[in-house]
Design a protein around this motif. Sequence first.
Motif, PDB file in Angstrom:
ATOM      1  N   ASP A  55       0.815  -1.218   0.000  1.00 51.42           N
ATOM      2  CA  ASP A  55       0.000   0.000   0.000  1.00 51.42           C
ATOM      3  C   ASP A  55       0.846   1.265   0.000  1.00 51.42           C
ATOM      4  N   ALA A  56       2.120   1.140   0.346  1.00 47.64           N
ATOM      5  CA  ALA A  56       3.005   2.308   0.424  1.00 47.64           C
ATOM      6  C   ALA A  56       4.442   1.855   0.245  1.00 47.64           C
ATOM      7  N   ILE A  57       5.278   2.795  -0.202  1.00 44.96           N
ATOM      8  CA  ILE A  57       6.703   2.528  -0.367  1.00 44.96           C
ATOM      9  C   ILE A  57       7.466   3.596   0.397  1.00 44.96           C
ATOM     10  N   TYR A  58       8.306   3.168   1.329  1.00 50.60           N
ATOM     11  CA  TYR A  58       9.151   4.071   2.106  1.00 50.60           C
ATOM     12  C   TYR A  58      10.597   3.744   1.778  1.00 50.60           C
ATOM     13  N   SER A  59      11.405   4.749   1.609  1.00 53.54           N
ATOM     14  CA  SER A  59      12.809   4.539   1.291  1.00 53.54           C
ATOM     15  C   SER A  59      13.670   5.582   1.966  1.00 53.54           C
ATOM     16  N   SER A  60      14.842   5.178   2.332  1.00 52.23           N
ATOM     17  CA  SER A  60      15.865   6.138   2.710  1.00 52.23           C
ATOM     18  C   SER A  60      16.120   7.013   1.490  1.00 52.23           C
ATOM     19  N   PRO A  61      16.532   8.236   1.674  1.00 50.32           N
ATOM     20  CA  PRO A  61      16.843   9.072   0.523  1.00 50.32           C
ATOM     21  C   PRO A  61      18.151   8.684  -0.174  1.00 50.32           C
ATOM     22  N   ALA A  62      18.880   7.724   0.366  1.00 47.95           N
ATOM     23  CA  ALA A  62      20.126   7.276  -0.253  1.00 47.95           C
ATOM     24  C   ALA A  62      19.854   6.748  -1.663  1.00 47.95           C
ATOM     25  N   LYS A  63      20.731   7.107  -2.604  1.00 43.24           N
ATOM     26  CA  LYS A  63      20.543   6.764  -4.017  1.00 43.24           C
ATOM     27  C   LYS A  63      20.302   5.267  -4.227  1.00 43.24           C
ATOM     28  N   ARG A  64      21.098   4.421  -3.602  1.00 43.06           N
ATOM     29  CA  ARG A  64      20.974   2.974  -3.777  1.00 43.06           C
ATOM     30  C   ARG A  64      19.615   2.472  -3.312  1.00 43.06           C
ATOM     31  N   CYS A  65      19.117   3.025  -2.222  1.00 39.29           N
ATOM     32  CA  CYS A  65      17.815   2.612  -1.703  1.00 39.29           C
ATOM     33  C   CYS A  65      16.697   3.024  -2.652  1.00 39.29           C
ATOM     34  N   VAL A  66      16.755   4.244  -3.131  1.00 41.53           N
ATOM     35  CA  VAL A  66      15.735   4.725  -4.070  1.00 41.53           C
ATOM     36  C   VAL A  66      15.778   3.904  -5.358  1.00 41.53           C
ATOM     37  N   GLN A  67      16.975   3.623  -5.864  1.00 42.78           N
ATOM     38  CA  GLN A  67      17.090   2.812  -7.082  1.00 42.78           C
ATOM     39  C   GLN A  67      16.468   1.432  -6.893  1.00 42.78           C
ATOM     40  N   THR A  68      16.561   0.894  -5.692  1.00 45.37           N
ATOM     41  CA  THR A  68      15.999  -0.428  -5.419  1.00 45.37           C
ATOM     42  C   THR A  68      14.477  -0.430  -5.509  1.00 45.37           C
ATOM     43  N   VAL A  69      13.830   0.627  -5.027  1.00 38.88           N
ATOM     44  CA  VAL A  69      12.367   0.629  -5.006  1.00 38.88           C
ATOM     45  C   VAL A  69      11.728   1.334  -6.209  1.00 38.88           C
ATOM     46  N   GLU A  70      12.509   1.978  -7.066  1.00 37.03           N
ATOM     47  CA  GLU A  70      11.911   2.648  -8.232  1.00 37.03           C
ATOM     48  C   GLU A  70      11.121   1.704  -9.137  1.00 37.03           C
ATOM     49  N   PRO A  71      11.628   0.501  -9.475  1.00 38.05           N
ATOM     50  CA  PRO A  71      10.815  -0.400 -10.294  1.00 38.05           C
ATOM     51  C   PRO A  71       9.502  -0.787  -9.613  1.00 38.05           C
ATOM     52  N   LEU A  72       9.538  -0.940  -8.306  1.00 38.43           N
ATOM     53  CA  LEU A  72       8.323  -1.261  -7.550  1.00 38.43           C
ATOM     54  C   LEU A  72       7.330  -0.109  -7.617  1.00 38.43           C
ATOM     55  N   ALA A  73       7.822   1.103  -7.487  1.00 38.65           N
ATOM     56  CA  ALA A  73       6.946   2.275  -7.577  1.00 38.65           C
ATOM     57  C   ALA A  73       6.305   2.365  -8.962  1.00 38.65           C
ATOM     58  N   ARG A  74       7.092   2.150 -10.001  1.00 33.33           N
ATOM     59  CA  ARG A  74       6.540   2.201 -11.369  1.00 33.33           C
ATOM     60  C   ARG A  74       5.480   1.121 -11.591  1.00 33.33           C
ATOM     61  N   SER A  75       5.769  -0.102 -11.168  1.00 30.58           N
ATOM     62  CA  SER A  75       4.835  -1.199 -11.442  1.00 30.58           C
ATOM     63  C   SER A  75       3.582  -1.144 -10.572  1.00 30.58           C
ATOM     64  N   SER A  76       3.681  -0.557  -9.390  1.00 30.13           N
ATOM     65  CA  SER A  76       2.520  -0.503  -8.490  1.00 30.13           C
ATOM     66  C   SER A  76       1.736   0.791  -8.623  1.00 30.13           C
ATOM     67  N   GLY A  77       2.337   1.803  -9.251  1.00 30.91           N
ATOM     68  CA  GLY A  77       1.674   3.094  -9.365  1.00 30.91           C
ATOM     69  C   GLY A  77       1.739   3.919  -8.089  1.00 30.91           C
ATOM     70  N   LEU A  78       2.579   3.508  -7.148  1.00 28.10           N
ATOM     71  CA  LEU A  78       2.724   4.229  -5.882  1.00 28.10           C
ATOM     72  C   LEU A  78       3.924   5.168  -5.944  1.00 28.10           C
ATOM     73  N   SER A  79       3.867   6.215  -5.153  1.00 23.27           N
ATOM     74  CA  SER A  79       5.023   7.104  -5.056  1.00 23.27           C
ATOM     75  C   SER A  79       5.924   6.618  -3.919  1.00 23.27           C
TER      76      SER A  79
END
Length: 64
Positions: A21-45
């Motif tokens: 239902d939600a995606i939380y990430s550290s602002p660290a580049k590696r962490c954001v890169q890890t969850v970006e595909p999940l955000a795109r496929s789920s439509g979540l920010s």
Amino acid sequence: MSPQGPSQADSLAAVMRDSIDAIYSSPAKRCVQTVEPLARSSGLSIDRDGQRPPRWPRGGFLAR
């Protein structure tokens, strides 16, 4: 991110996209890169404020 990282992030997105239902990430580049595909496929920010929600269990994931 390691050379295997992008394919692992894509695999994560394929498995989890319909169960979150939600995606939380550290602002660290590696962490954001890890969850970006999940955000795109789920439509979540991605919430990048770096703060875990208070309900997060010690391991970091919320299960439904």
